[in-house]
Write an enzyme that holds these catalytic residues in place. Structure first.
Site, short mmCIF file in Angstrom:
data_model
loop_
_atom_site.label_atom_id
_atom_site.label_comp_id
_atom_site.label_asym_id
_atom_site.label_seq_id
_atom_site.Cartn_x
_atom_site.Cartn_y
_atom_site.Cartn_z
CE LYS A 76 -3.95 -1.86 -0.43
NZ LYS A 76 -4.41 -3.57 0.32
C1 LIG Z 1 -5.43 -4.32 0.60
C2 LIG Z 1 -7.06 -4.58 0.31
C3 LIG Z 1 -7.83 -3.90 2.34
C4 LIG Z 1 -6.77 -4.82 3.11
O1 LIG Z 1 -6.19 -4.73 4.06
P1 LIG Z 1 -5.25 -5.11 5.12
O2 LIG Z 1 -5.09 -4.55 5.17
O3 LIG Z 1 -4.12 -6.54 4.17
O4 LIG Z 1 -6.02 -6.26 5.45
C5 LIG Z 1 -9.33 -4.34 1.47
N1 LIG Z 1 -10.17 -3.73 0.61
C6 LIG Z 1 -8.62 -3.37 -0.56
C7 LIG Z 1 -9.37 -2.56 -1.48
C8 LIG Z 1 -7.86 -3.72 -0.09
O5 LIG Z 1 -6.97 -3.40 -1.57
#
Ligand SMILES: *Cc1c(COP(=O)(O)O)cnc(C)c1O
Length: 399
Positions: free
Chosen positions: A201
């Protein structure tokens, strides 16, 4: 060098699709935590929460009354938000099929049902008109996703929620930083907003997330449920003046707290969030420029003046493309360029398809985008030359 010459490409370094940027400042803070004697949720997690709140307000957005609750994933944060809102069996929650499964699975954790709707093909974000059409007497909440880092149409979604008495929980996993109608995602009028700090991210703590809410009762419940349903967390007990062994369990909670090791990373990643965002936007601009004239649909940049986080750069092949999406991905891989597809829509996954008897014809825009889309490499340490290399590889087969 001819990028289509396989003998030349085999000597090129592999270009990943995403890469975290961890600096010496991040490393030093983690080491400091490791040496401190307190490695789980404690002073660094508290500081990260305070810093995150300040960061949300650093462009003058209204952060009055906002609570920031650090958690060990965005999935955990979404679960906590819906739990605190009292979502349960018999309830329905509306979200988009064009997302990662985490957005929807949290609804099922609580025994509630998911209503998936299609996207607006111009933005790839959830279509507010379809949200409104999907509302039934059982509907309790809407989870918009700011897909790729472009904010969903929040003014329309918040207006629908208000008209029908629904809660909005934003999946802002891609949206750090993004703005909607000039306001920072995280400060809008929804019940809760959840950010992700997963490894790929826009900022990362390895695994982690932040639940942001203006609802004091939601915040109180989420804090308790984040740590086993305990009335006091371990750090509070450790630092309290009164004997520290005593706590009460007030609910069967979860184990969703963020460690100080992870928070230490977050503190410094957050300081770099705007610089990271600028680099991502510059890479997106380079792609936009260099891919002009190819049989592709470039990703939308969003309204002028709004921030797009550019977590993903999602290219769609136009119908006249000489190559299929899958063939193009294979070609790029041969050129030692990583790319991905975000995401296989939920309606195509066996669990969601079978649970709700879904068919692709119900989601024509998501289906069409899925068939034609790929996510190109985008990450902060990617050089302009790396971007040109990707564009040359695309031009070699599409141009
Ligand atoms: C990465 C992601 C999540 C989950 O995030 P985590 O921190 O890995 O639980 C949820 N929604 C979207 C759209 C994502 O890209």
């Amino acid at each position: 060098m001819n990028p289509t010459d396989p003998s030349a490409s085999s000597t090129l370094p592999f270009l990943p699709f995403a890469l975290p940027e961890i600096g010496e400042d991040d490393i030093a803070e983690v080491v400091d935590t490791l040496r401190s004697g307190w490695i789980t949720t404690g002073p660094k997690a508290k500081r990260f929460e305070a810093d995150f709140l300040a960061w949300l307000g650093d462009a003058g957005d209204d952060i009055e009354g906002l609570h920031c609750i650090a958690v060990n994933s965005a999935t955990a944060g979404l679960h906590l938000a819906l739990e605190a809102l009292g979502i349960g069996p018999g309830d329905e929650v509306i979200t988009t099929t064009h997302t990662f499964t985490a957005t929807a699975e949290v609804v099922r954790y609580l025994g509630a049902d998911v209503k998936l709707v299609d996207i607006d093909p111009a933005t790839l974000n959830i279509d507010p008109a379809l949200v409104e059409a999907a509302i039934t007497p059982a509907t309790r909440a809407i989870i918009p996703v700011h897909y790729a880092g472009l904010a969903a149409d929040m003014p329309a979604i918040l207006a629908i929620a208000q008209r029908h008495g629904l809660k909005v929980v934003e999946d802002a996993a891609h949206a750090l930083p993004s703005t909607s109608a000039g306001a920072r995602v995280g400060t809008l009028g929804s019940a809760a907003t959840v950010f992700s700090f997963y490894a790929n991210k826009t900022i990362t703590t390895g695994e982690g997330g932040m639940l942001v809410t203006r609802d004091a009762e939601l915040a109180r419940r989420a804090r308790v449920m984040r740590l086993h349903g305990m009335s006091r967390d371990a750090f509070d007990r450790f630092t309290a003046k009164v004997p520290s062994w005593y706590y009460e369990i007030v609910a069967p909670g979860f184990k969703y707290n963020l460690t100080d090791i992870a928070a230490a990373l977050g503190i410094h990643q957050l300081k770099k969030a705007h610089a990271f965002a600028q680099r991502r936007a510059a890479i997106a601009a380079l792609y936009h420029q260099a891919l002009q004239g190819l049989p592709v649909i470039l990703p939308p940049s969003g309204p002028a003046g709004d921030l797009h986080a550019w977590h993903l750069y999602v290219l769609r092949l136009a119908p006249q493309s000489p190559l299929s999406r899958n063939a193009l991905i294979e070609h790029l891989f041969e050129q030692r360029i990583g790319c991905s597809v975000h995401y296989t829509p939920l309606h195509l996954h066996p669990y969601w398809r079978d649970r709700y008897s879904l068919r692709a014809v119900q989601f024509p825009h998501s289906q069409q985008a899925y068939d034609a889309m790929l996510s190109l490499p985008i990450y902060t340490s990617m050089t302009d030359a790396d971007v040109r290399r990707v564009c040359a590889a695309l031009r070699a087969v599409l141009g």
